[in-house]
Design a protein around this motif. Structure first.
Motif, PDB file in Angstrom:
ATOM      1  N   ALA A 242       0.698  -1.210   0.057  1.00 41.58           N
ATOM      2  CA  ALA A 242      -0.029  -0.023  -0.191  1.00 41.58           C
ATOM      3  C   ALA A 242       0.803   0.986   0.010  1.00 41.58           C
ATOM      4  O   ALA A 242       1.854   1.247   0.952  1.00 41.58           O
ATOM      5  N   ALA A 243       0.635   2.035  -0.755  1.00 39.62           N
ATOM      6  CA  ALA A 243       1.577   3.122  -1.230  1.00 39.62           C
ATOM      7  C   ALA A 243       0.916   4.564  -0.955  1.00 39.62           C
ATOM      8  O   ALA A 243      -0.574   4.710  -1.143  1.00 39.62           O
ATOM      9  N   ARG A 244       1.529   5.631  -0.724  1.00 40.94           N
ATOM     10  CA  ARG A 244       1.064   6.924  -1.068  1.00 40.94           C
ATOM     11  C   ARG A 244       1.210   7.583  -2.361  1.00 40.94           C
ATOM     12  O   ARG A 244       2.322   7.612  -2.744  1.00 40.94           O
TER      13      ARG A 244
ATOM     14  N   TRP B  79      -2.758   5.644   2.883  1.00 41.80           N
ATOM     15  CA  TRP B  79      -2.142   5.015   1.508  1.00 41.80           C
ATOM     16  C   TRP B  79      -3.289   4.773   0.608  1.00 41.80           C
ATOM     17  O   TRP B  79      -4.321   4.371   0.792  1.00 41.80           O
ATOM     18  N   THR B  80      -3.204   5.520  -0.723  1.00 38.29           N
ATOM     19  CA  THR B  80      -4.149   5.553  -1.499  1.00 38.29           C
ATOM     20  C   THR B  80      -3.950   4.895  -2.948  1.00 38.29           C
ATOM     21  O   THR B  80      -4.838   5.133  -3.609  1.00 38.29           O
ATOM     22  N   ALA B  81      -2.985   4.041  -2.963  1.00 36.11           N
ATOM     23  CA  ALA B  81      -2.482   3.162  -4.020  1.00 36.11           C
ATOM     24  C   ALA B  81      -1.920   1.904  -3.854  1.00 36.11           C
ATOM     25  O   ALA B  81      -1.458   1.643  -2.538  1.00 36.11           O
ATOM     26  N   VAL B  82      -2.121   1.035  -4.649  1.00 39.10           N
ATOM     27  CA  VAL B  82      -1.468  -0.394  -4.378  1.00 39.10           C
ATOM     28  C   VAL B  82      -0.334  -0.382  -5.576  1.00 39.10           C
ATOM     29  O   VAL B  82      -0.544  -0.265  -6.831  1.00 39.10           O
ATOM     30  N   ARG B  83       0.750  -0.832  -5.043  1.00 37.98           N
ATOM     31  CA  ARG B  83       2.141  -0.934  -5.761  1.00 37.98           C
ATOM     32  C   ARG B  83       2.440  -2.206  -6.043  1.00 37.98           C
ATOM     33  O   ARG B  83       2.426  -3.020  -5.071  1.00 37.98           O
TER      34      ARG B  83
END
Length: 463
Positions: free
Chosen positions: A359-361, A373-377
């Motif tokens: 989970a990423a910013r 965190w508003t993205a999946v990397r």
């Protein structure tokens, strides 16, 4: 917010508790749930049942299990509290009785509650809710009713980490427990049949908050960071932990069949790790990928107002290469984007992995007052490539969990399951992403009946 004039960031927005419990069948779905996905996704997280006493930290809330069961393209949602002895006492009293981490010094009321709020694992026919300072709590997988604390038939003396490792080949569950008092660290092995078969006290240079560890096929790696239990100057410091970077970080490597006498300690720069991604042997070296913080001020007066996730010390994917032949640790950043909750295909646990998920910013979003965190990397570590699925400002996501299409499927042939909050609708979706097309639209969005507060960890149990 309780006994404090300032809003508590961990009681606002989707960090605020959702106190209802229930079950909803035949959930609405946008898209189509893959027919191969049959089982249950369990997710744990903090959810205070009553207004907290004094200062509240995200780690304090009562555990609540959220479960999404998938069967033949249909979905069922249920959620229940981890009904600890402490929570039962509070329910009888109608108010909070236990203080949290930031009120560690309080003596006028009981100070500890086994919230069971951090992780939930399925092993040997048992569903266990975990927090690292206590025994596991056994839950019923069908109803999520709480059975009670579980001590492996009296063999477990002391706490169990919230991050046990289940070996994909042997079926063993490996874990440890740490304590501010001797013994500071104890390692345990549970057989594939669920019996605790081994406990080993490990000597460490100082008592530390050791949240997680790593394993390979042949080794165990303990991560001793300079976040030290210290009861000297407790009142002045405002917490039980002291950040002492002059100690550095030490990585203890023990053969899986070895003992305390066989542990070798390797030194590297001071940092903190809540969560490794994975580890594996590479010739005479061990490769260990982690979410690495440059420092961690925890349980200090400024910890809530100036947390580690907001600056250059926030967690980012990092690689340690431990040279077992010549000694030393090579330390290499793998990404400059703030990210946490690393996972791999569990079939690759302790083995060489190519892909990992976090989970990423989103980098253009400013640091906020919450760990959002508003993205999946998705990381392709063989090619040095990254792909990303962004959910947008305010739409926080949780830990991404990979589930393979089948036991024989390739390492990234399957789906990534993730809970995503929709700020505009003030509710949550259970998203199923194609692991080979992370950036694309979800294969399915299961519409949950209400928002699910941001939480910690979960796992998949196949039907």
């Amino acid at each position: 917010m309780a006994n404090d004039s300032r809003p508590n960031t961990f009681l606002q927005g989707n960090f605020a508790p959702w106190r209802g419990e229930g079950e909803v069948r035949d959930l609405a779905v946008a898209g189509e749930i893959p027919r191969e996905l049959n089982g249950t996704y369990f997710r744990n997280g903090p959810n205070p049942a009553f207004a907290p006493l004094g200062r509240y930290h995200w780690f304090d809330g009562d555990g609540m299990i959220h479960a999404v069961t998938l069967e033949d393209g249909h979905a069922v949602y249920r959620n229940r509290y981890v009904l600890s002895r402490g929570l039962r006492e509070e329910q009888e009293a109608g108010r909070a009785l236990y203080r949290g981490l930031l009120e560690f010094q309080a003596t006028e009321v009981p100070t500890f509650k086994n919230t069971g709020n951090t992780n939930i694992v399925w092993h040997a026919g048992r569903l266990l809710a975990l927090m690292e300072a206590a025994l596991p709590t056994r839950m019923r997988p069908d109803t999520l009713d709480t059975v009670g604390e579980y001590d492996f038939d009296g063999r477990l003396i002391g706490p169990m980490t919230a991050h046990p490792k289940i070996d994909p080949e042997t079926g063993e569950m490996l874990f440890f427990g740490y304590s501010p008092f001797p013994p500071y660290l104890t390692y345990h092995v549970v057989g594939a049949d669920g019996a605790l078969v081994r406990s080993e006290v490990i000597d460490v240079a100082w008592p530390s908050m050791m949240h997680d560890f790593a394993v390979t096929r042949d080794h165990v790696i303990f991560i001793l960071c300079p976040l030290v239990f210290s009861f000297e100057g407790l009142a002045e410091r405002g917490g039980a932990f002291s950040w002492e970077p002059e100690r550095g970080t030490r990585l203890g490597v023990m053969p899986r069949g070895g003992s305390n006498a066989d542990v070798r300690w390797f030194e590297t720069d001071a940092s903190y790790v809540f969560h490794p991604m994975n580890a594996y042997e590479d010739g005479d070296a061990i490769v260990l990928d982690v979410a690495r913080y440059g420092r961690l001020d925890f349980m200090s007066p400024g910890a809530v107002e100036d947390p580690a996730y907001r600056d250059e010390n926030a967690a980012r994917l990092h690689r340690w290469r431990i040279d077992l032949a010549r000694g030393g640790v090579a330390s290499t950043p793998l990404d400059d984007i703030v990210a946490e909750f690393p996972r791999v295909d569990e079939r690759r646990l302790g083995r060489r992995h190519r892909f990992g998920y976090m989970a990423a910013r989103e980098p253009e979003l400013n640091d906020g007052a919450q760990p959002l965190w508003t993205a999946v990397r998705k990381y392709d570590l063989a090619r040095g490539a990254v792909t990303e699925r962004r959910f947008g400002p305010g739409n926080g996501v949780g830990e991404p969990l990979f589930v393979p299409r089948s036991e024989a499927a390739a390492e990234d042939d399957g789906w990534v399951l993730v809970l995503a909050y929709d700020a505009a609708r003030d509710t949550s979706d259970f998203c199923i992403l194609d692991a080979q097309d992370i950036a694309g639209e979800p294969v399915a969005r299961v519409r949950l009946p209400h928002r699910v507060p941001y939480g910690f960890h979960g796992n998949w149990a196949a039907a």
